[in-house]
Design an enzyme around this catalytic site. Structure first.
Site, PDB file in Angstrom:
ATOM      1  N   ASP A  85      -0.980  -7.342   3.008  1.00  0.00           N
ATOM      2  CA  ASP A  85      -0.100  -7.121   4.158  1.00  0.00           C
ATOM      3  C   ASP A  85      -0.751  -7.580   5.456  1.00  0.00           C
ATOM      4  O   ASP A  85      -0.068  -7.934   6.419  1.00  0.00           O
ATOM      5  CB  ASP A  85       0.271  -5.639   4.239  1.00  0.00           C
ATOM      6  CG  ASP A  85       1.335  -5.371   5.289  1.00  0.00           C
ATOM      7  OD1 ASP A  85       2.361  -6.077   5.284  1.00  0.00           O
ATOM      8  OD2 ASP A  85       1.134  -4.476   6.120  1.00  0.00           O
ATOM      9  N   ASP A 110       7.437  -3.880   1.973  1.00  0.00           N
ATOM     10  CA  ASP A 110       6.612  -2.764   2.442  1.00  0.00           C
ATOM     11  C   ASP A 110       7.287  -1.430   2.162  1.00  0.00           C
ATOM     12  O   ASP A 110       6.637  -0.452   1.766  1.00  0.00           O
ATOM     13  CB  ASP A 110       6.331  -2.905   3.937  1.00  0.00           C
ATOM     14  CG  ASP A 110       5.285  -3.961   4.244  1.00  0.00           C
ATOM     15  OD1 ASP A 110       4.627  -4.428   3.292  1.00  0.00           O
ATOM     16  OD2 ASP A 110       5.146  -4.327   5.427  1.00  0.00           O
TER      17      ASP A 110
END
Length: 258
Positions: A85, A110
């Site tokens: 991420d 996410d």
């Protein structure tokens, strides 16, 4: 009641810099440190969307590890979940393909990754002495989705709703601490409280931005609909409002002089 909660949340969250300690300062510092890694991944042909998918796969695998009771392995899984991420933004900038499509895809993945992790935690807690603790993990997940929705909805309306004590980076760090020391229940209580405060703070922040300012009232002269005269036009006002008898008397004396 809303004003009271707003004052409390703003006292607990004093400045914008402190609100974004991890997700702002810390994330930017780590991204700069990992810039060479992102460049190497780009040269190797790895795409930002590919990194996003890898992070999602790690999150799902970590959820199964946690649900099965392998908490220490879950710590490494949480780290491997958060690392892509951080790197996908660098790879996207290097490729010149950073845009809304990739940002949307990253945000959706996410949310799925967060849901998988906390479902794994809830599954693990359901097998403990008190299975009601599983509800605690789901409550943290629900509030996490709420603060994410608050930000997305606010930005779609043209407002700003970033910040808070419990954003995604903070959640992953605290979850890793809870897994490493096997103190998931106390950590979840802390996360629940801080996430609730973040939700209230974001709500109040957007509410204030969306509330129109009230126009200031102007003072008017009693008995009339006009504004009170200014000092410079006092003589003109008196000439227009002096008693009728005085004006007729003066006009009569003037005619007699003629």
């Amino acid at each position: 009641m809303l004003a009271w909660w707003g004052k409390l949340s703003l006292q607990l969250l004093p400045t914008e810099d402190s609100l974004r300690m991890l997700d702002g300062r810390w994330r930017a510092t780590v991204e700069r440190g990992l810039e060479p890694v992102g460049q190497g991944l780009h040269r190797a042909g790895v795409t930002a969307d590919g990194l996003t998918v890898i992070g999602l796969v790690f999150a799902i695998g970590t959820a199964f590890l946690i649900a099965d009771g392998h908490l220490l392995l879950g710590v490494f899984g949480v780290i491997l979940t958060g690392l892509p991420d951080i790197l996908d933004g660098t790879v996207a900038r290097q490729s010149g393909r950073a845009g809304p499509r990739g940002a949307f895809f990253d945000s959706v993945c996410d949310r799925v990754a967060d849901a998988a992790l906390f479902i794994g935690v809830a599954w693990y807690l359901s097998a403990t002495d008190d299975p009601r603790y599983a509800v605690l993990a789901m409550a943290v997940l629900a509030l996490s989705m709420l603060i994410t929705y608050e930000r997305a909805r606010a930005e779609s309306l043209g407002f700003q709703a970033r910040g808070g004590l419990m954003e995604r980076a903070e959640r992953l760090v605290l979850l890793g601490v809870g897994l490493a020391f096997d103190i998931l229940v106390p950590i979840l209580w802390v996360m629940l409280a801080l996430t609730a405060i973040t939700a209230v703070q974001r709500f109040v922040k957007v509410w204030r931005q969306a509330t129109p300012e009230r126009p200031r009232r102007t003072r008017h002269h009693r008995g009339s609909g006009t504004e009170e005269p200014r000092a410079g036009s006092l003589a003109q006002w008196w000439a227009a409002h002096r008693p009728q008898t005085e004006r007729t008397g003066r006009s009569g004396s003037a005619s007699r002089r003629r």
